[in-house]
Design a protein around this motif. Structure first.
Motif, short mmCIF file in Angstrom:
data_model
loop_
_atom_site.label_atom_id
_atom_site.label_comp_id
_atom_site.label_asym_id
_atom_site.label_seq_id
_atom_site.Cartn_x
_atom_site.Cartn_y
_atom_site.Cartn_z
N GLN A 38 0.95 -0.96 0.14
CA GLN A 38 0.06 0.20 -0.03
C GLN A 38 0.86 1.51 0.17
N ASP A 39 2.08 1.18 0.24
CA ASP A 39 3.02 2.17 0.54
C ASP A 39 3.41 2.79 -1.04
N LEU A 40 3.34 1.77 -2.04
CA LEU A 40 3.56 2.24 -3.53
C LEU A 40 2.76 3.56 -3.97
N LYS A 41 1.63 3.50 -3.75
CA LYS A 41 0.71 4.56 -4.19
C LYS A 41 1.40 6.16 -3.42
N ARG A 42 1.73 5.89 -2.21
CA ARG A 42 2.48 7.08 -1.82
C ARG A 42 3.70 7.39 -2.21
N ILE A 43 4.49 6.30 -2.38
CA ILE A 43 5.80 6.57 -3.16
C ILE A 43 5.63 7.32 -4.47
N GLU A 44 4.70 6.63 -5.14
CA GLU A 44 4.37 7.43 -6.45
C GLU A 44 4.08 8.90 -6.69
N LYS A 45 2.97 9.12 -5.55
CA LYS A 45 2.80 10.54 -5.23
C LYS A 45 4.03 11.46 -5.08
N LEU A 46 5.00 10.96 -4.23
CA LEU A 46 6.30 11.62 -3.82
C LEU A 46 6.82 11.83 -5.03
N ASN A 47 7.15 10.64 -5.62
CA ASN A 47 7.92 10.62 -6.98
C ASN A 47 7.58 11.94 -8.08
N ASN A 48 6.13 11.77 -8.23
CA ASN A 48 5.62 12.91 -9.16
C ASN A 48 5.73 14.35 -8.61
N ILE A 49 5.46 14.47 -7.31
CA ILE A 49 6.03 15.67 -6.78
C ILE A 49 7.28 16.27 -6.86
N PHE A 50 8.15 15.39 -6.75
CA PHE A 50 9.86 15.72 -7.04
C PHE A 50 10.14 15.94 -8.46
N ILE A 51 9.57 15.27 -9.45
CA ILE A 51 9.71 15.45 -10.77
C ILE A 51 9.31 16.61 -11.04
N THR A 52 7.97 16.78 -10.70
CA THR A 52 7.23 18.37 -11.00
C THR A 52 8.17 19.29 -10.68
N ARG A 53 8.55 19.39 -9.33
CA ARG A 53 9.37 20.24 -8.78
C ARG A 53 10.66 20.47 -9.49
N MET A 54 11.20 19.49 -9.84
CA MET A 54 12.33 19.33 -10.34
C MET A 54 12.55 20.01 -11.88
N CYS A 55 11.34 19.96 -12.56
CA CYS A 55 11.08 20.57 -13.91
C CYS A 55 10.88 21.99 -13.61
N GLY A 56 10.85 22.63 -12.51
CA GLY A 56 10.56 23.81 -12.40
C GLY A 56 9.24 24.34 -12.20
N ARG A 57 8.42 23.30 -12.05
CA ARG A 57 6.73 23.74 -11.91
C ARG A 57 6.34 23.45 -10.34
N ASP A 58 5.17 24.10 -10.17
CA ASP A 58 4.51 23.94 -8.75
C ASP A 58 3.48 22.82 -8.93
N PRO A 59 3.63 21.69 -8.26
CA PRO A 59 2.64 20.44 -8.28
C PRO A 59 1.36 20.94 -7.68
N GLU A 60 1.08 21.84 -6.80
CA GLU A 60 -0.20 22.26 -6.43
C GLU A 60 -0.74 23.08 -7.51
N ALA A 61 -0.05 24.11 -8.23
CA ALA A 61 -0.68 24.64 -9.44
C ALA A 61 -1.27 23.59 -10.51
N ASP A 62 -0.44 22.79 -10.83
CA ASP A 62 -0.63 22.04 -11.89
C ASP A 62 -1.82 20.87 -11.55
N ALA A 63 -2.09 20.75 -10.17
CA ALA A 63 -3.30 19.88 -9.76
C ALA A 63 -4.55 20.86 -10.26
N ALA A 64 -4.30 22.02 -9.62
CA ALA A 64 -5.60 22.91 -9.69
C ALA A 64 -5.64 23.13 -11.35
N GLU A 65 -4.76 23.22 -12.09
CA GLU A 65 -4.85 23.64 -13.53
C GLU A 65 -5.60 22.22 -14.16
N GLY A 66 -5.25 21.08 -13.93
CA GLY A 66 -5.53 19.88 -14.29
C GLY A 66 -7.02 19.60 -14.00
#
Length: 134
Positions: free
Chosen positions: A80-108
């Protein structure tokens, strides 16, 4: 080594003092690891690294977030921790690409309705190239 025996069997805190420059912290609680890892990245985005490793021999996933001064580690063997890990991974990748994950979620959430119904295509309708035998 300088670590308590519990550090090898599923986490624990190093015996070495945490007051020094090189701190290695094993965190057993996911929420604490998540919050500390995100804080570490936000404090030092240019120097922070994130790694994920799967150890097949004992079936554990190891996560490490470090800026060469502080090293946060988390390990799990729970599915069950794999979903949590995937979420953290996505947040780090988004931030490392210079974007804000909270803004991307609202925009999506609102962007799917405002983009239009027709998919955008570079080709005109009916100009598909034929391939293969005729």
């Amino acid at each position: 080594g300088p670590y308590a025996p519990s550090a090898r069997g599923g986490g624990g805190v190093p015996v070495a003092s945490l007051a020094g420059d090189n701190r290695m912290v094993y965190i057993e609680d996911w929420d604490t690891f998540y919050a500390e890892a995100e804080k570490l990245y936000l404090d030092h985005p240019a120097h922070t690294r994130y790694s994920l490793k799967y150890r097949h021999t004992d079936g554990k996933v190891l996560l490490k977030v470090t800026n060469d001064r502080v090293c946060l580690q988390y390990q799990t063997d729970q599915q069950q921790d794999l979903k949590r890990i995937e979420k953290l991974n996505n947040i780090f990748i988004t931030r490392m690409c210079g974007r804000d994950p909270e803004a991307d979620a609202a925009e999506g959430a609102e962007g799917s309705a405002s983009k239009g119904d027709k998919p955008v295509s570079s080709e005109e309708p009916g100009s598909k190239k034929r391939r293969g035998k005729r």
